[in-house]
Scaffold this motif. Structure first.
Motif, PDB file in Angstrom:
ATOM      1  N   ALA A 275       0.532  -0.951   0.007  1.00 39.50           N
ATOM      2  CA  ALA A 275      -0.260   0.543   0.087  1.00 39.50           C
ATOM      3  C   ALA A 275       0.968   1.335  -0.087  1.00 39.50           C
ATOM      4  O   ALA A 275       1.452   1.465   1.463  1.00 39.50           O
ATOM      5  CB  ALA A 275      -1.047  -0.004   1.284  1.00 39.50           C
TER       6      ALA A 275
ATOM      7  N   ILE B 212      -2.925   0.202  -3.907  1.00 40.43           N
ATOM      8  CA  ILE B 212      -2.212  -0.782  -3.698  1.00 40.43           C
ATOM      9  C   ILE B 212      -1.273  -1.272  -5.627  1.00 40.43           C
ATOM     10  O   ILE B 212      -1.938  -1.073  -6.043  1.00 40.43           O
ATOM     11  CB  ILE B 212      -3.317  -1.653  -3.609  1.00 40.43           C
ATOM     12  CG1 ILE B 212      -4.203  -2.167  -2.473  1.00 40.43           C
ATOM     13  CG2 ILE B 212      -2.180  -3.413  -2.924  1.00 40.43           C
ATOM     14  CD1 ILE B 212      -3.966  -1.333  -0.933  1.00 40.43           C
TER      15      ILE B 212
ATOM     16  N   ARG C 234      -7.320  -6.420   6.456  1.00 40.18           N
ATOM     17  CA  ARG C 234      -6.068  -6.101   5.683  1.00 40.18           C
ATOM     18  C   ARG C 234      -4.931  -6.794   5.872  1.00 40.18           C
ATOM     19  O   ARG C 234      -4.055  -7.198   4.287  1.00 40.18           O
ATOM     20  CB  ARG C 234      -6.057  -4.118   5.606  1.00 40.18           C
ATOM     21  CG  ARG C 234      -4.263  -3.855   6.137  1.00 40.18           C
ATOM     22  CD  ARG C 234      -3.644  -2.831   6.595  1.00 40.18           C
ATOM     23  NE  ARG C 234      -2.829  -2.023   5.781  1.00 40.18           N
ATOM     24  CZ  ARG C 234      -2.522  -1.446   5.298  1.00 40.18           C
ATOM     25  NH1 ARG C 234      -3.789  -0.489   4.626  1.00 40.18           N
ATOM     26  NH2 ARG C 234      -1.939  -1.106   4.551  1.00 40.18           N
TER      27      ARG C 234
END
Length: 318
Positions: A126, A134, A197
């Motif tokens: 990221a 991304i 995440r």
């Protein structure tokens, strides 16, 4: 952007020289074309939104792109996966660019040595935006050996090799490279939770380990032209570079003109001569290249080296 001469760069255009990672997919846009089959980028995206809660309206830029309604509710768009090597900007010199003819003439002249380009994805990260983009990174994980001339070259060496040649040849005010070599997967990615995440990036790490085991691979492995059709005159080596008007429009293909093998003294000296320096985008000057030190695994077990110890993974909770 860190352009060469900001005071003379009038328009931030999108023309660039780079690589295409485009690949048609049943899950993507029907107009996508295949220009490489080395890497299926669908393996590192989240089309089912298991981990990602939202993105910008472009959705997934790679893996075939966004198909549009009814498969997708993002803006329909074909696959635009790419790696920028040098941003040109525009084809108008008065805006800080270069004419298209000048770019094409140089790349066809042989003044820029184009190797058979093999690449290896080295990370999915990221960036610093909030929410972030991304990106798939294509870093050099270690530097070249400047003493042992027949030592293996590091993965992704060809990107720096071509980049440095281009930067030493072209001096238009709008010239720059947008950070580390990468391909953007998606923009403004917001995850469902911190644990989602972590799970997403763990999934990507597992894919990267498989790609690492296979090693660097050539792109344009099907000898395709800009429209996805076969080249009229394919060569034995076809993983060259492309000229883009923008990320959705490729206009020219330039085949390799600096062919393997790369372990001869003459070729290795040429390669290393362009890997001794790197462009500092803060000072806008050349500096001595700095490379990570090559990691040497203490384990002799290649399965554990690349895939990790499955027992330890279970003990850590997966």
């Amino acid at each position: 952007p860190p352009v060469l001469k900001p005071e003379l760069s009038k328009v931030d255009g999108l023309a660039f020289i780079g690589l295409s990672l485009s690949r048609k997919s049943d899950r993507g846009h029907p107009d996508s074309i295949t220009l490489q089959t080395a890497f299926d980028l669908n393996n590192v995206i989240d089309r089912d939104y298991e981990y990602v809660a939202s993105t910008n309206d472009d959705g997934w830029l790679v893996g075939g792109g966004e198909p549009g309604y009814p498969k997708s509710y993002k803006l329909p768009a074909k696959d635009s996966a790419h790696i920028e090597i040098m941003r040109i900007g525009t084809y108008r010199p008065e805006w800080g660019g270069i004419t298209e003819k000048d770019v094409v003439d140089v790349l066809r002249s042989g003044k820029i040595l184009i190797p058979q380009i093999e690449v290896l994805p080295t990370g999915v990260v990221a960036n610093r935006d909030n929410p972030p983009e991304i990106e798939i990174r294509f870093d050099m994980p270690f530097g070249p050996d400047f003493e042992v001339m027949d030592a293996p070259l590091p993965p992704n060496w060809a990107l720096r090799f071509v980049h440095n040649q281009l930067f030493k040849h072209f001096f238009n005010p709008s010239r720059f490279c947008p950070g580390a070599f990468h391909s953007t997967i998606v923009r403004k990615a917001e995850f469902r939770s911190p644990s989602h995440r972590d799970a997403y990036f763990a999934m990507c790490d597992a894919v990267l380990k498989k790609w690492k085991l296979a090693g660097p691979k050539a792109l344009n492995d099907g000898a395709w032209d800009v429209d996805g059709k076969p080249l009229a005159k394919p060569g034995a080596y076809n993983s060259g570079i492309w000229l883009f008007l923008d990320r959705t429009k490729i206009t020219h293909y330039f085949p390799p003109n600096f062919l393997p093998p790369y372990d001869t003294k003459e070729k290795r000296e040429i390669i290393l001569s362009f890997l001794t320096e790197e462009w500092d985008e803060k000072t806008l000057e050349w500096k001595k290249a700095e490379y990570p030190v090559q990691e040497v695994s203490k384990s002799s077990n290649k399965f554990f080296e690349f895939c990790g110890n499955p027992i330890e993974t279970l003990l850590r909770g997966g």
